[in-house]
Scaffold this motif. Structure first.
Motif: not given
Lengths: 166, 147
Positions: A134-136, A164
């Motif tokens: 996922g994004r994180r 990030q």
């Protein structure tokens, strides 16, 4: 995708990026791990060395070496998968000689290793699979073997915090 | 012939355990040194070294080094436990990485067996750098007991 892009250009782009991911990390060099590439598929290779021994009586590879090898395979696979599209599109070109061009690495949250049989004093191989990214957060599985691809000597699951802002 | 008194047994076991651990080639290659080895558990130190760095941007040591330290320390705790294992091997090991170890600082791992059966030891470990109040990593594992 440019169907007519010269083969040499494709290969050098991918090999340079992979080399940048691997050769910049002192500990990967210290353990002697290298990566074989077939298209986007990576196989981590750990050539046997005396300093990897954990039990001199058997002898067997140190459990910590096995864990480290699998974790290295997981982190490189995860980073490789994350940069692939940008690399192929020419948006980034990681270069070992240019520290600022190196992608930021994911951070390990946790890592669990199953020791299935003892590591023999010979070369070991590992392949990692990004199960979910996922994004994180990302979840990665890794399998390691020696003589027989079907006879794993260890497997692992790890969770990672993705870098990030690239 | 009389049985050795327990105190002698304990000393002998600790000596054997220390020998077992000190000859591990990988532990030596990483530069581990051994602190307390007693029935309460094992303590091992690992000084920071440039060639063990995992993130060249920050100089933070690689997680794999922490794994090797934890695995060795847990195995040492099994070897010094009064149950008297002749040898041990890792069945599984989980490491939680709570924060990055501060570059340049020695990492200290402490491990102890919290439960032991005839054939399996359940072990916990924690790793610290100079800041005692915030652990760098913790580990739990199951280890074989070879008799």
């Amino acid at each position: 995708m440019d169907r007519n892009e010269p083969l040499a250009a494709i290969k050098s782009r991918r090999d340079n990026a992979l080399n940048a991911l691997v050769s910049g990390v002192p500990y990967i060099r210290w353990l002697g791990i290298r990566f074989d590439r077939r298209g986007d598929e990576l196989t981590a290779v750990l050539p046997f060395d005396q300093k990897l021994i954990g039990n001199p009586m058997l002898p067997a590879i140190h459990g910590g070496v096995t864990a480290a090898f699998l974790e290295v395979a997981a982190i490189v696979e995860l980073t490789w998968t994350a940069i692939w599209e940008d690399m192929e599109q020419g948006r980034i070109a990681p270069d070992a000689a240019v520290p600022d061009s190196l992608p930021r690495l994911p951070k390990t949250i946790d890592f669990t290793v199953d020791y299935l049989r003892s590591g023999l004093p010979r070369d070991a191989y590992a392949r990692a699979k990004v199960v979910r990214s996922g994004r994180r957060y990302a979840s990665v599985q890794v399998e390691a073997w020696q003589d027989h691809r079907q006879k794993l000597f260890a497997q692992a699951t790890g969770h990672f915090l993705m870098p990030q802002n690239g | 012939m009389t049985d050795p008194i327990p105190e002698e047994q304990t000393e002998q076991r600790q000596r054997i355990a220390r020998q077992f651990i000190e000859v591990i080639p990988h532990a030596r290659a990483l530069g581990m040194s051994f602190g307390e080895l007693s029935e309460q558990g094992a303590e091992i130190w690992l000084p920071w070294r440039e060639d063990l760095v995992g993130d060249p941007r920050s100089g933070v040591i690689h997680g794999g080094v922490i794994s090797a330290l934890m695995d060795t320390c847990c195995g040492a705790a099994v070897m010094v436990h009064p149950t008297g294992a002749r040898s041990t091997a890792t069945i599984d090991l989980r490491i939680d990485y709570m924060r990055a170890a501060t570059p340049g600082q020695t990492i200290r791992a402490k491990a102890s067996c919290y439960h032991i059966t005839r054939s399996v030891a359940f072990v916990r470990a924690v790793a610290m750098d100079d800041d005692d109040s915030r652990p760098v990593a913790s580990a739990t594992g199951a280890f074989t007991i070879e008799r």
